[in-house]
Scaffold this motif. Structure first.
Motif, PDB file in Angstrom:
ATOM      1  N   GLY A 181     -36.701 -59.426 -10.981  1.00 42.19           N
ATOM      2  CA  GLY A 181     -35.755 -60.051 -11.882  1.00 42.19           C
ATOM      3  C   GLY A 181     -35.435 -59.230 -13.108  1.00 42.19           C
ATOM      4  O   GLY A 181     -34.785 -59.726 -14.028  1.00 42.19           O
ATOM      5  N   ILE A 182     -35.864 -57.975 -13.141  1.00 43.18           N
ATOM      6  CA  ILE A 182     -35.660 -57.093 -14.291  1.00 43.18           C
ATOM      7  C   ILE A 182     -34.885 -55.867 -13.816  1.00 43.18           C
ATOM      8  O   ILE A 182     -35.201 -55.285 -12.772  1.00 43.18           O
ATOM      9  N   LEU A 183     -33.883 -55.460 -14.587  1.00 48.34           N
ATOM     10  CA  LEU A 183     -33.090 -54.306 -14.204  1.00 48.34           C
ATOM     11  C   LEU A 183     -33.877 -53.010 -14.353  1.00 48.34           C
ATOM     12  O   LEU A 183     -34.588 -52.812 -15.350  1.00 48.34           O
ATOM     13  N   ASP A 184     -33.740 -52.153 -13.367  1.00 47.07           N
ATOM     14  CA  ASP A 184     -34.341 -50.828 -13.351  1.00 47.07           C
ATOM     15  C   ASP A 184     -33.227 -49.786 -13.470  1.00 47.07           C
ATOM     16  O   ASP A 184     -32.043 -50.105 -13.358  1.00 47.07           O
ATOM     17  N   VAL A 185     -33.611 -48.527 -13.636  1.00 45.22           N
ATOM     18  CA  VAL A 185     -32.655 -47.442 -13.837  1.00 45.22           C
ATOM     19  C   VAL A 185     -32.908 -46.349 -12.810  1.00 45.22           C
ATOM     20  O   VAL A 185     -34.056 -46.031 -12.494  1.00 45.22           O
ATOM     21  N   VAL A 186     -31.823 -45.760 -12.278  1.00 47.36           N
ATOM     22  CA  VAL A 186     -31.927 -44.604 -11.397  1.00 47.36           C
ATOM     23  C   VAL A 186     -31.056 -43.497 -11.951  1.00 47.36           C
ATOM     24  O   VAL A 186     -29.957 -43.744 -12.451  1.00 47.36           O
ATOM     25  N   ILE A 187     -31.569 -42.269 -11.910  1.00 44.66           N
ATOM     26  CA  ILE A 187     -30.878 -41.104 -12.448  1.00 44.66           C
ATOM     27  C   ILE A 187     -30.811 -40.030 -11.385  1.00 44.66           C
ATOM     28  O   ILE A 187     -31.802 -39.762 -10.687  1.00 44.66           O
ATOM     29  N   ALA A 188     -29.632 -39.409 -11.241  1.00 39.34           N
ATOM     30  CA  ALA A 188     -29.499 -38.242 -10.376  1.00 39.34           C
ATOM     31  C   ALA A 188     -29.858 -36.998 -11.171  1.00 39.34           C
ATOM     32  O   ALA A 188     -29.222 -36.695 -12.183  1.00 39.34           O
ATOM     33  N   ASN A 189     -30.895 -36.295 -10.738  1.00 39.64           N
ATOM     34  CA  ASN A 189     -31.388 -35.108 -11.439  1.00 39.64           C
ATOM     35  C   ASN A 189     -30.809 -33.855 -10.800  1.00 39.64           C
ATOM     36  O   ASN A 189     -31.307 -33.374  -9.787  1.00 39.64           O
ATOM     37  N   SER A 190     -29.773 -33.327 -11.400  1.00 36.69           N
ATOM     38  CA  SER A 190     -29.136 -32.151 -10.831  1.00 36.69           C
ATOM     39  C   SER A 190     -30.080 -30.960 -10.782  1.00 36.69           C
ATOM     40  O   SER A 190     -30.037 -30.161  -9.855  1.00 36.69           O
ATOM     41  N   GLY A 191     -30.943 -30.835 -11.784  1.00 42.06           N
ATOM     42  CA  GLY A 191     -31.810 -29.668 -11.849  1.00 42.06           C
ATOM     43  C   GLY A 191     -33.104 -29.792 -11.086  1.00 42.06           C
ATOM     44  O   GLY A 191     -33.911 -28.864 -11.087  1.00 42.06           O
ATOM     45  N   ALA A 192     -33.350 -30.939 -10.424  1.00 40.75           N
ATOM     46  CA  ALA A 192     -34.651 -31.145  -9.780  1.00 40.75           C
ATOM     47  C   ALA A 192     -34.555 -31.570  -8.327  1.00 40.75           C
ATOM     48  O   ALA A 192     -35.571 -31.870  -7.713  1.00 40.75           O
ATOM     49  N   GLU A 193     -33.335 -31.630  -7.750  1.00 41.34           N
ATOM     50  CA  GLU A 193     -33.145 -32.029  -6.354  1.00 41.34           C
ATOM     51  C   GLU A 193     -33.840 -33.359  -6.067  1.00 41.34           C
ATOM     52  O   GLU A 193     -34.559 -33.515  -5.081  1.00 41.34           O
TER      53      GLU A 193
ATOM     54  N   PRO B  15     -36.960 -37.159  -3.328  1.00 39.32           N
ATOM     55  CA  PRO B  15     -36.147 -35.972  -3.036  1.00 39.32           C
ATOM     56  C   PRO B  15     -34.771 -36.331  -2.484  1.00 39.32           C
ATOM     57  O   PRO B  15     -34.613 -37.275  -1.699  1.00 39.32           O
ATOM     58  N   VAL B  16     -33.766 -35.556  -2.896  1.00 39.54           N
ATOM     59  CA  VAL B  16     -32.415 -35.624  -2.326  1.00 39.54           C
ATOM     60  C   VAL B  16     -31.965 -34.194  -2.073  1.00 39.54           C
ATOM     61  O   VAL B  16     -32.780 -33.281  -1.983  1.00 39.54           O
ATOM     62  N   GLY B  17     -30.667 -33.953  -1.977  1.00 43.07           N
ATOM     63  CA  GLY B  17     -30.172 -32.609  -1.740  1.00 43.07           C
ATOM     64  C   GLY B  17     -30.139 -31.773  -3.001  1.00 43.07           C
ATOM     65  O   GLY B  17     -30.609 -32.188  -4.074  1.00 43.07           O
ATOM     66  N   ASN B  18     -29.548 -30.608  -2.869  1.00 42.08           N
ATOM     67  CA  ASN B  18     -29.514 -29.642  -3.967  1.00 42.08           C
ATOM     68  C   ASN B  18     -28.408 -29.993  -4.951  1.00 42.08           C
ATOM     69  O   ASN B  18     -27.258 -30.167  -4.585  1.00 42.08           O
ATOM     70  N   SER B  19     -28.770 -30.108  -6.233  1.00 42.49           N
ATOM     71  CA  SER B  19     -27.838 -30.360  -7.326  1.00 42.49           C
ATOM     72  C   SER B  19     -27.150 -31.713  -7.168  1.00 42.49           C
ATOM     73  O   SER B  19     -25.933 -31.807  -6.971  1.00 42.49           O
ATOM     74  N   ALA B  20     -27.938 -32.775  -7.293  1.00 42.70           N
ATOM     75  CA  ALA B  20     -27.396 -34.133  -7.208  1.00 42.70           C
ATOM     76  C   ALA B  20     -26.631 -34.463  -8.479  1.00 42.70           C
ATOM     77  O   ALA B  20     -27.206 -34.500  -9.566  1.00 42.70           O
ATOM     78  N   LEU B  21     -25.338 -34.709  -8.354  1.00 41.88           N
ATOM     79  CA  LEU B  21     -24.491 -34.981  -9.517  1.00 41.88           C
ATOM     80  C   LEU B  21     -24.075 -36.437  -9.626  1.00 41.88           C
ATOM     81  O   LEU B  21     -23.619 -36.862 -10.686  1.00 41.88           O
ATOM     82  N   GLY B  22     -24.188 -37.208  -8.565  1.00 42.52           N
ATOM     83  CA  GLY B  22     -23.746 -38.600  -8.602  1.00 42.52           C
ATOM     84  C   GLY B  22     -24.726 -39.508  -7.902  1.00 42.52           C
ATOM     85  O   GLY B  22     -25.450 -39.090  -6.997  1.00 42.52           O
ATOM     86  N   VAL B  23     -24.773 -40.775  -8.320  1.00 43.57           N
ATOM     87  CA  VAL B  23     -25.599 -41.771  -7.645  1.00 43.57           C
ATOM     88  C   VAL B  23     -24.887 -43.113  -7.713  1.00 43.57           C
ATOM     89  O   VAL B  23     -24.229 -43.434  -8.708  1.00 43.57           O
ATOM     90  N   THR B  24     -24.957 -43.879  -6.619  1.00 48.81           N
ATOM     91  CA  THR B  24     -24.416 -45.223  -6.574  1.00 48.81           C
ATOM     92  C   THR B  24     -25.417 -46.128  -5.882  1.00 48.81           C
ATOM     93  O   THR B  24     -26.247 -45.660  -5.082  1.00 48.81           O
ATOM     94  N   VAL B  25     -25.359 -47.418  -6.198  1.00 45.67           N
ATOM     95  CA  VAL B  25     -26.358 -48.391  -5.751  1.00 45.67           C
ATOM     96  C   VAL B  25     -25.672 -49.479  -4.943  1.00 45.67           C
ATOM     97  O   VAL B  25     -24.602 -49.972  -5.315  1.00 45.67           O
ATOM     98  N   GLY B  26     -26.281 -49.879  -3.826  1.00 44.09           N
ATOM     99  CA  GLY B  26     -25.779 -50.995  -3.033  1.00 44.09           C
ATOM    100  C   GLY B  26     -26.728 -51.274  -1.886  1.00 44.09           C
ATOM    101  O   GLY B  26     -27.611 -50.455  -1.577  1.00 44.09           O
TER     102      GLY B  26
END
Length: 668
Positions: A295-307, A327-338
């Motif tokens: 019931g509490i909002l969390d935060v997600v950040i795309a880390n371009s410098g850390a994959e 882990p995600v791909g190289n140079s993550a610039l965007g993130v969306t939630v659903g």
């Protein structure tokens, strides 16, 4: 477990109400359930999932309340009438919670349109200030029409383009901001029911967020600036500490990588920022959601410098636990939630600039995520957003592609189970951040991107181009050889000629030769010759894309075929007439491994209706080295008169398995 959490949260809410504390500002997740409806549908129950709902929260349909049932603090249901969905349009869904605190949630669009298998867009551009990096969509003046707000990095302004509701916009009006504005978010920061702007300014000497309070008519008051961390790049607005006041989370492009959190005072002002560290530098994108069902909002950040993406679970007071990294791909610039797979847990999609892909991380519901699965996009995807683009009830993804050799939009249609179809590219001149909405209220999702100006992509309704067949499946083909021709007929069913700009496939496994020329007259047809030239063994797919002026461009034809390293001859054996219960002379099939590695043979057997009347003996064993051959002898012993048939089946790892030889004969 989830039920107990919901009950616990309700108890907490009742206790805080008795103590005179505020209701949180609600937050709505994607997708709504259902996600869309066809025009003329009967009435239905709409399920709204999110965070911060209370008894008394009401679902609004285009700003008007609908009969709402409180299920849990994370779910409401609302009664939607047949009148609401009688014609094609797009409704805006919000949740309003009562005072004290409370307020109106973020909006989520609900398209009313017929589902489509493919989508296409008409592209147009509009002038704004100098070098906009985002073009966000919101109804800034409350007239029910989508507007655009674009921060201009080089001119230190934010441009407002008020929509006319038909896909056109009034000339931009600019308002001053701090220096080097990068991104903008829209929310009601002072609780007066009018939308305000928060713009991040990435000037190295004055890192700040500019607050421009709205007047409710699409105009804004002079900006007031609040310091944030060094080089802010992205931001999102939500009630992080559940006090009924909107707060801000700012992604920071510092060496260590962090976020700045500014708690709102509810009057349009903010407290000094607090920093929370993430996994790496350059937080190009930030989003929120309740990832662990507390019931509490969390935060997600795309880390371009850390994959990686970093998840910071909220404590409910505006502070956060240490980051969890995935882990995600190289140079993550965007993130969306659903919720991409419909299991009730929020998932993540990140756009990977240097990997030319999006990473899908399915949520487990406890704040952790399954390992990423990557899907290709066009080169250099920057921003990403999610919406039901084709009206089939599944969330889709769209990425903005900024750089050459392709500058445009990639759309990945969702399958509803957390997987996505191959991307389809659309040329838009490129862009940075991307937003989804409906500019002409026709029920079809449109997009806005920022580049040298603001580009909008308005979805088309249909096409006069007919393709037959609508998909092509090739027979199994030996690797390195060319198949026989498959023909697709293109027909112009319109009243005027259409021009054909280009047609292409994405991989070297398929090829197209056009017999259509540069245009097709009204009522005329032409042929497209397709070939399968597999470069590898296994099941191979591609899409023929036809770019034309007939509407619905590009027209798409799915292509498939299996490549194999196994050559066998002949493909059929006919034993002729054999006396019942007598055995024919043997006939031989030769199997060759045309590949460069050892072929594993799993099974050689006879299958089919009359399988007991054919016998095989082979010298192939369980494997065949590269370049080697083996033989399979087959006999026919009919048990009855008349035509008899079966199939010799060869199962192996050479691709296109099982290899098949048809067996026929006649009993006499």
């Amino acid at each position: 477990m989830r039920f107990h959490l919901a009950v616990f949260t309700v108890v907490i809410l009742l206790a805080t109400a008795l103590l005179g504390q505020s209701n949180p500002v609600p937050f709505v997740n994607q997708p709504l359930v259902p996600t869309t409806a066809a025009p003329g549908s009967p009435g239905f129950t709409l399920t709204v999932n999110g965070t911060g709902f209370v008894s008394g929260s009401v679902v609004n349909w285009n700003g008007s309340p609908r009969t709402t049932a409180f299920v849990t603090t994370s779910q409401l249901t609302a009664s939607i009438s047949a009148t609401d969905v009688a014609v094609a349009s797009t409704a805006t869904i919000t949740v309003k919670s009562p005072t004290p605190g409370g307020g109106v949630s973020n909006p989520v669009v609900f398209p009313i349109a017929t589902a489509r298998s493919t989508v296409s867009f008409t592209v147009s551009s509009m002038a704004v200030g100098s070098l906009p990096l985002s073009a966000r969509i919101a109804d800034l003046n409350g007239d029910g029409k989508a507007d655009i707000v674009a921060p201009n990095t080089s001119s230190n302004t934010v441009s407002i383009l008020l929509g006319n509701g038909d896909g056109t916009f009034r000339p931009h009006v600019d308002y001053a901001t701090g220096q080097n504005p990068e991104d903008v978010t829209v929310a009601d920061f002072n609780g007066d029911g009018k939308l305000d702007l928060a713009v991040i300014n990435a000037n190295a000497l004055a890192n700040s967020v500019s607050i421009l309070l709205g007047n409710g008519d699409g105009t804004f008051q002079p900006h007031v600036d609040y310091p944030v961390g060094e080089t802010p790049l992205s931001l999102v607005a939500a009630d992080l500490n559940r006090d009924g006041k909107i707060d801000l989370v700012v992604g920071i492009s510092s060496v260590s990588g962090d976020i700045s959190v500014l708690l709102g005072n509810g009057d349009g002002t903010f407290q000094p920022y607090a920093s929370y560290f993430t996994a790496g530098s350059q937080a190009y994108s930030v989003a929120v959601g309740d990832f662990n069902h507390d019931g509490i909002l969390d935060v997600v950040i795309a880390n371009s410098g850390a994959e990686s993406v970093s998840v910071l679970l909220g404590k409910g007071d505006g502070t956060f636990l240490p980051h969890l990294d995935f882990p995600v791909g190289n140079s993550a610039l965007g993130v969306t939630v659903g919720d991409f797979d419909g299991d009730g847990n929020l998932d993540l999609a990140a756009s990977n600039y240097e990997s030319n892909s999006v990473s899908i991380l399915l949520g487990r519901g406890d704040g952790t995520f399954q390992p990423q699965v990557q899907y290709a996009t066009q080169n250099f995807p920057f921003g990403i957003t999610s919406a039901d683009v084709n009206g089939d009830g599944n969330l889709d993804l769209a990425t903005a592609t900024k750089d050459a050799p392709f500058a445009g939009l990639s759309v990945l249609l969702g399958n509803g189970d957390g997987t996505f179809q191959r991307y389809v590219p659309y040329d838009s001149g490129g862009g940075y951040q991307i937003s989804a909405g409906d500019f002409n209220n026709d029920g079809l999702i449109d997009f806005s991107v920022a580049n040298s100006g603001v580009t909008i992509l308005i979805q088309d309704h249909g096409t006069v181009v007919a393709l037959s067949p609508s998909s092509v499946k090739f027979a199994t083909q030996l690797v390195g050889t060319v198949s026989s021709t498959q023909v697709v007929k293109l027909t112009n069913s319109g009243s005027t000629a259409i021009s054909i700009a280009s047609m292409s496939v994405a991989t070297p496994n398929f090829a197209v030769v056009s017999k259509c020329g540069r245009s097709v007259p009204a009522g005329q047809s032409c042929n497209l010759l397709l070939y399968f030239t597999p470069t590898a063994s296994g099941n191979l797919t591609d899409t023929l894309a036809i770019y034309d002026s007939g509407g619905g461009s590009p027209q798409l034809v799915p292509l498939s075929g299996a490549g194999t390293s196994v050559y066998w001859s002949p493909k059929s054996l006919n034993f002729g007439a054999i006396t019942v219960r007598k055995t024919s002379p043997p006939q031989t099939v030769t199997l060759t491994n045309e590949g460069s590695v050892r072929l594993s043979i799993t099974q050689i057997t006879i299958v089919g209706q009359n399988k007991t009347e054919f016998t095989q003996v082979n010298a192939c064993g369980t494997s065949l080295v590269a370049g080697a051959t083996c033989t399979i002898d087959v006999w026919f012993t009919p048990k009855a008169t008349g035509s008899r048939s079966a199939t010799l089946s060869i199962a192996d790892n050479g691709g296109g398995s099982p290899q098949k030889v048809s067996l026929t004969g006649t009993g006499q």
